[in-house]
Scaffold this active site. Structure first.
Site, PDB file in Angstrom:
ATOM      1  N   ARG A 341      36.445  26.816  42.008  1.00 41.88           N
ATOM      2  CA  ARG A 341      36.124  25.871  40.934  1.00 41.88           C
ATOM      3  C   ARG A 341      36.364  24.418  41.308  1.00 41.88           C
ATOM      4  NH1 ARG A 341      36.009  28.273  35.772  1.00 41.88           N
ATOM      5  NH2 ARG A 341      34.770  30.178  35.978  1.00 41.88           N
ATOM      6  N   TYR A 342      37.506  24.143  41.928  1.00 41.64           N
ATOM      7  CA  TYR A 342      37.779  22.725  42.164  1.00 41.64           C
ATOM      8  C   TYR A 342      38.377  22.406  43.527  1.00 41.64           C
ATOM      9  CZ  TYR A 342      42.429  24.200  40.556  1.00 41.64           C
ATOM     10  OH  TYR A 342      43.615  24.851  40.390  1.00 41.64           O
ATOM     11  N   MET A 343      38.783  23.416  44.303  1.00 39.37           N
ATOM     12  CA  MET A 343      39.361  23.103  45.605  1.00 39.37           C
ATOM     13  C   MET A 343      38.308  22.642  46.609  1.00 39.37           C
ATOM     14  SD  MET A 343      42.551  23.179  45.471  1.00 39.37           S
ATOM     15  CE  MET A 343      42.929  23.048  47.215  1.00 39.37           C
TER      16      MET A 343
END
Length: 474
Positions: A341-343
């Site tokens: 999702r966001y890494m």
């Protein structure tokens, strides 16, 4: 300024106001302008309804605008606008437009791609009659054939490079096509990723296996995940650094094209937008390779698919993906959801052994380590002794306007490397010393494989289209 760039600078309610002015002033109605405004208004609303407001892409705008423009009609007596739009159900769209652009009425029909009945019937007829085409329509199967072995993969690259050399007339086109072919393959990247690389971000980085290499940052990708394009030393013809040097000699800075409704992050891009279309047409017309004869098959974008398959066949599948971004193991201690999702916002770099493998200077040992393919030549030792020039005036004359965009230290290294590498290729004794491996990673890089015993050389005309110096003036 392109029409798309102009439209994204107009606020949404101002776009609506312009639509009303066009419809109220009577004949002649500028239908092309009206189609553009309607498309932009519709896309603005559709994109804003998503949970994360997505940018409007130029490619999306162009696709939808084309359908609207072809079918657009205005009935002045009933104040009704008619057009087709690519949606399964257009009822909500009609109601929304009538609400936003009152007092005008809208009739929006569902756009359906016409079916070629004769073509469909002929295809089914051939299949049922047991007639199988020699050419496979399975892109995946054709790519698997090309990437099946080391020889088949590099031989394909060789044949395509030879085709470009033989069939292109203009030197600018020749170096651009070679550059596109080599870099999309060697970086496992989309052609658009290469195109959108920011030339002002070129930098020298240290590689444990090869010494100094170059990389450039790509802020805009199809997946919205930033990445780098890498230029590293390789054996013989297929060398990203040599390709870059030749390309910069002929092609000056390319102004950045606005591809979304968001403000552009940088001033220049690496390739012309038209190059990808031109390359596709050239390859489809001139090449006899099965993969290039498949309708709508990959051409400019083939490099990433071929490299991903090639790496997979060499136990390096995790190092590349079909999406064109290098992949790495997810970070230790990070959940799978966080990583997906966001890494991805954390910039990742490919492992050094991947460059070592692709360079042809290293091979994989039985223990799984990457060791020198031939002990007589060590790229690390060569890099340490490379005499980097400090003559910035020479660099400015050689690369012209590119020297005002690309950092000088990167160009100084590139120039020195390219000059030394070309001397090696032109010297048979030096070439034999460098490329005498029993099982070279790039089997086509020996003089014999070119069909001639003539050493590989490179010359440029006395006057370049960009007004740059020629190699003989250095």
């Amino acid at each position: 300024m392109s029409e798309f760039s102009e439209l994204v600078r107009i606020l949404p309610l101002d776009q609506v106001a312009e639509i009303k002015r066009i419809l109220s002033r009577g004949d002649p109605i500028p239908l092309q302008r009206l189609a553009s405004l309607l498309t932009m208004v519709i896309l603005t609303v559709n994109m804003s309804k998503k949970r994360k407001s997505s940018p409007i892409k130029l490619s999306t705008f162009t696709k939808y605008r084309r359908n609207v423009a072809k079918s657009l009609y205005y009935d002045m007596s009933s104040k009704t606008v008619f057009f087709e739009y690519h949606l399964k159900n257009t009822q909500d769209l009609q109601e929304g437009l009538e609400q936003a652009i009152a007092p005008y009425n809208f009739v929006v029909k569902v756009h359906k791609k016409p079916i070629d009945w004769q073509k469909q019937l002929s295809s089914v007829h051939e299949r049922k009659a047991g007639h199988r085409s020699i050419l496979s329509n399975n892109v995946g199967a054709e790519i698997s054939k090309l990437a099946e072995t080391k020889d088949s993969t590099w031989s394909f690259i060789e044949r395509t490079m030879d085709l470009i050399e033989a069939r292109t007339r203009q030197p600018t086109t020749r170096v651009a096509y070679r550059f596109l072919l080599q870099l999309t393959f060697m970086n496992c990247c989309r052609a658009n990723d290469l195109k959108n690389a920011d030339p002002s971000t070129f930098q020298i980085i240290a590689d444990p296996h090869l010494g100094r290499i170059l990389r450039a940052f790509v802020p805009e990708t199809k997946t919205s995940i930033e990445r780098f394009i890498y230029f590293f030393p390789c054996k013989g013809r297929c060398d990203p650094l040599l390709a870059l040097d030749s390309y910069l000699l002929w092609v000056g800075p390319v102004p950045k094209t606005q591809t979304t409704d968001e403000e552009t992050q940088y001033d220049y891009q690496l390739l012309q937008d038209t190059l990808l279309i031109s390359y596709d047409r050239f390859i489809a017309k001139e090449s006899k390779e099965n993969i290039f004869k498949i309708p709508n098959g990959p051409k400019a974008h083939l490099g990433r698919h071929l490299m991903a398959s090639y790496l997979g066949n060499n136990s390096l599948k995790s190092e590349a993906t079909l999406y064109g971004n290098w992949s790495v193991e997810r970070q230790e201690g990070v959940s799978k959801m966080a990583d997906s999702r966001y890494m991805h916002t954390v910039k990742k770099s490919p492992p050094s052994y991947l460059f070592a493998f692709l360079s042809g200077y290293y091979k994989k040992s039985n223990q799984g380590e990457y060791v020198l393919a031939e002990t007589l030549y060590n790229p690390l030792d060569y890099d340490k002794t490379l005499p980097i020039t400090t003559n910035e005036k020479l660099i400015c004359r050689r690369y012209g306007k590119n020297a005002k965009v690309i950092p000088k230290d990167a160009l100084l290294y590139l120039y020195t490397y390219a000059q030394q590498k070309r001397k090696q290729l032109a010297d048979p004794n030096e070439q034999n010393r460098l490329f005498s491996s029993e099982s070279p990673a790039h089997p086509f890089l020996t003089p014999q494989s070119t069909g001639s015993s003539t050493p590989l050389t490179w010359t440029a005309p006395k006057t370049l289209s960009t007004g740059l110096m020629t190699p003989g003036e250095e």
